[in-house]
Structure formats: structure tokens, C-alpha cells
Scaffold this motif. Structure first.
Motif, PDB file in Angstrom:
ATOM      1  N   TYR A   1       0.811  -1.218   0.000  1.00 14.69           N
ATOM      2  CA  TYR A   1       0.000   0.000   0.000  1.00 14.69           C
ATOM      3  C   TYR A   1       0.848   1.274   0.000  1.00 14.69           C
TER       4      TYR A   1
ATOM      5  N   VAL B 192       1.811   3.267  -2.229  1.00 15.75           N
ATOM      6  CA  VAL B 192       1.341   4.406  -3.040  1.00 15.75           C
ATOM      7  C   VAL B 192       0.206   5.169  -2.370  1.00 15.75           C
ATOM      8  N   PHE B 193      -0.379   4.604  -1.302  1.00 17.55           N
ATOM      9  CA  PHE B 193      -1.414   5.339  -0.567  1.00 17.55           C
ATOM     10  C   PHE B 193      -0.871   5.892   0.745  1.00 17.55           C
ATOM     11  N   VAL B 194      -0.076   5.074   1.444  1.00 20.93           N
ATOM     12  CA  VAL B 194       0.395   5.486   2.771  1.00 20.93           C
ATOM     13  C   VAL B 194       1.379   6.651   2.660  1.00 20.93           C
ATOM     14  N   TRP B 195       2.402   6.514   1.786  1.00 18.55           N
ATOM     15  CA  TRP B 195       3.440   7.541   1.758  1.00 18.55           C
ATOM     16  C   TRP B 195       2.953   8.879   1.213  1.00 18.55           C
ATOM     17  N   PRO B 196       2.130   8.919   0.161  1.00 16.04           N
ATOM     18  CA  PRO B 196       1.588  10.228  -0.242  1.00 16.04           C
ATOM     19  C   PRO B 196       0.761  10.890   0.862  1.00 16.04           C
ATOM     20  N   ALA B 197       0.039  10.084   1.667  1.00 10.49           N
ATOM     21  CA  ALA B 197      -0.751  10.661   2.760  1.00 10.49           C
ATOM     22  C   ALA B 197       0.176  11.327   3.780  1.00 10.49           C
TER      23      ALA B 197
END
Lengths: 56, 237
Positions: free
Chosen positions: A10, A12-17
Motif C-alpha cells: 500500500y 502508493v497510498f500510505v506515503w503520499p498521505a
């Protein structure tokens, strides 16, 4: 380490957040601080001028 | 509260409380991020995406708390004509807007893997988007009106009208069918999430609150300087 960065697939979702949170909050802190410094300078200048006009 | 209405007393307080808040915010940010990223276990259903919760939920709480703070300040500014109350509300708006923006962005990034979509027009998401626009409208109103007394009054009225949105956000998940889950921390009978996830969440929430306190004091100082500058240059011209 790679496993940590992958975030169980995940990334690509966790780090941009997390990245967005850091960027927005740091930008807000920097912008607020810059504005304060700019106003402090402007006020010091204006007060300098005002006291010179008083003497004149 | 009323003792602080005097700008001089506020500045005396901020002189030591502001650096203290910055330091405490830094400590809890480091602690909160460490707990969130390294210590908290992955969720048995959501896997690692649950780590988004630790920055999403505090941002969402702050989006409403800051608005509530602005509403109280606006009310006091309207009723008692305290300049400092008006400036406190004005100074808080960009901070609230930033937290609301982050609640929306992090929620969207969480929604995509868990719900299968970045966005749905349901009651919770839509009411938070409206909150974001309320912040922007409030800031635009201050910009648009040149006379600071009139600007403060108009902005305060807008802020107080917008308060109706807060209970709508809070109860949207109970009143309407929504993809968004209902509250699991702030509810009757205590939190229903595991301590291993509750502690990182509370550390991040405290960090965000302290960050707000520090930023807010700094921004009020800037507003006070700006007002003094306006008075000074207004007289000397």
C-alpha cells in the motif's frame, strides 16, 4: 527496510498521505514565520521613520 | 479568557507559552510518527493502510476544533468588540483550512484501497468539503473588505452561520447511509479501538493540537504587528 517502505503493497497510498501532511504543515509553518519576520522588519522601519519625523 | 483580551497581556503570555508549545509539538510529533509508523501493528483487515488513520483522524478532529475555536472567538469579537478575538479568529483560519485539506486528502488516499474509490458524494465527505469552503470563504471575506472593523464583523457572521455545519459533520455518519465509518474513539462507553492503535492516534492528535497552539500564537502576533503597522503608516501619511 524495503519491506517497511513497501507498506504491505500500500506504499502508493500510505506515503503520499504522510508526504502531503508533512508538506502542507511545514509550508504553513514557514509561510507564517516569514510573514511575521517581514512585518517585524516593516514595523521597525516605519517606527524609525516616525521617530525621525518627530525630531524634524 | 477575558484577561487575555488585552494584547499586552497576550504578548506576555505568548512570550513563554509559544516556545513551550513549539517544543512540545515537536516532541509529540516525533513520538507520534514513531508510534504510527514503527510500533502500531498493521490492521488484520486493513493491513498497513491503517497507518493513514494516525494522520487522517487527528487532521479531521482539528478541522472541526479549529472551526469551533474560531466561532467562539468570532462570537466574543462580535459581542464585546475585542480586537484580539477578531484577530485570533482570523489567524486560525488558514490553520483550520490546512487541517481540513489534509483530512480530505488523507481520507481520499485511504478510501481508494479500502472503499475502492477516492471520493463519494456522501454526507460525511460532502459536509467536510463544505467546511473547507467555509474556511476559504472566511479568508476571502477578510481579504475583500478593506475596513478591518467591517471585515471582522462580516467574517464573524459568516463563521457563526457556518457553525451549523459542525453537528452535521459529526452526526452525518449516524444520520445518513455512508461509506464512512461511525466514531470509534469519541463515543459513549469509551473507545472501541485497540490500545496499540489508540496511543499513536492520541499522540498525533496531541501533536496537532500543540502545533495549532504554537502556530496560532505566532500568527496572532503577526496580526497585531500588521495592525500596528497600519495605524503607524496611516498616521504618518
Amino acid at each position: 527496510m524495503n519491506e517497511f517502505l513497501a507498506m504491505g503493497g500500500y506504499a502508493v497510498f500510505v506515503w503520499p498521505a504522510y508526504g502531503a501532511s508533512v508538506i502542507v504543515l511545514v509550508a504553513l509553518v514557514i509561510a507564517s514565520r516569514r510573514r511575521l519576520k517581514r512585518l517585524e522588519q516593516a514595523l521597525a522601519q516605519a517606527e524609525g521613520r516616525a521617530s525621525m519625523e518627530d525630531e524634524a | 479568557m477575558f484577561a487575555l483580551a488585552n494584547p499586552r497581556r497576550f504578548l506576555n503570555l505568548a512570550q513563554w507559552l509559544e516556545p513551550l508549545s513549539w517544543a512540545a509539538a515537536a516532541v509529540f510529533l516525533v513520538l507520534g510518527l514513531y508510534l504510527s509508523l514503527f510500533i502500531a501493528p498493521p490492521d488484520y483487515q486493513q493491513g498497513e493502510t491503517v497507518r493513514i488513520m494516525f494522520i487522517h483522524v487527528p487532521a479531521a478532529w482539528m478541522s472541526m476544533m479549529v472551526y469551533g475555536f474560531m466561532a467562539v472567538a468570532s462570537f466574543l469579537g462580535l459581542i464585546y468588540r475585542h480586537v484580539l478575538a477578531d484577530l485570533a479568529a482570523k489567524a486560525a483560519a488558514p490553520i483550520g483550512a490546512a487541517f481540513t485539506f489534509l483530512a480530505l486528502v488523507t481520507g481520499s488516499l485511504w478510501g481508494r484501497p479500502m472503499w475502492g474509490t477516492y471520493w463519494v458524494w456522501d454526507a460525511r465527505l460532502t459536509s467536510v468539503l463544505i467546511l473547507f469552503f467555509l474556511y476559504l470563504g472566511y479568508m476571502a471575506l477578510w481579504q475583500a473588505i478593506e475596513d478591518p472593523v467591517k471585515a471582522a464583523r462580516a467574517a464573524a457572521i459568516l463563521c457563526l452561520v457556518g457553525v451549523i455545519n459542525l453537528p452535521i459533520i459529526k452526526f452525518s455518519v449516524d444520520w445518513w447511509n455512508t461509506l464512512h465509518q461511525p466514531a470509534s474513539v469519541v463515543k459513549m462507553g469509551g473507545p472501541s479501538i485497540h490500545p496499540a492503535m489508540l496511543w499513536p492516534l492520541l499522540a498525533m492528535a496531541l501533536a496537532y493540537m500543540l502545533l495549532f497552539a504554537a502556530l496560532e500564537m505566532q500568527r496572532i502576533r503577526a496580526e497585531l504587528l500588521e495592525r500596528r503597522l497600519a495605524n503607524l503608516t496611516g498616521i504618518s501619511h
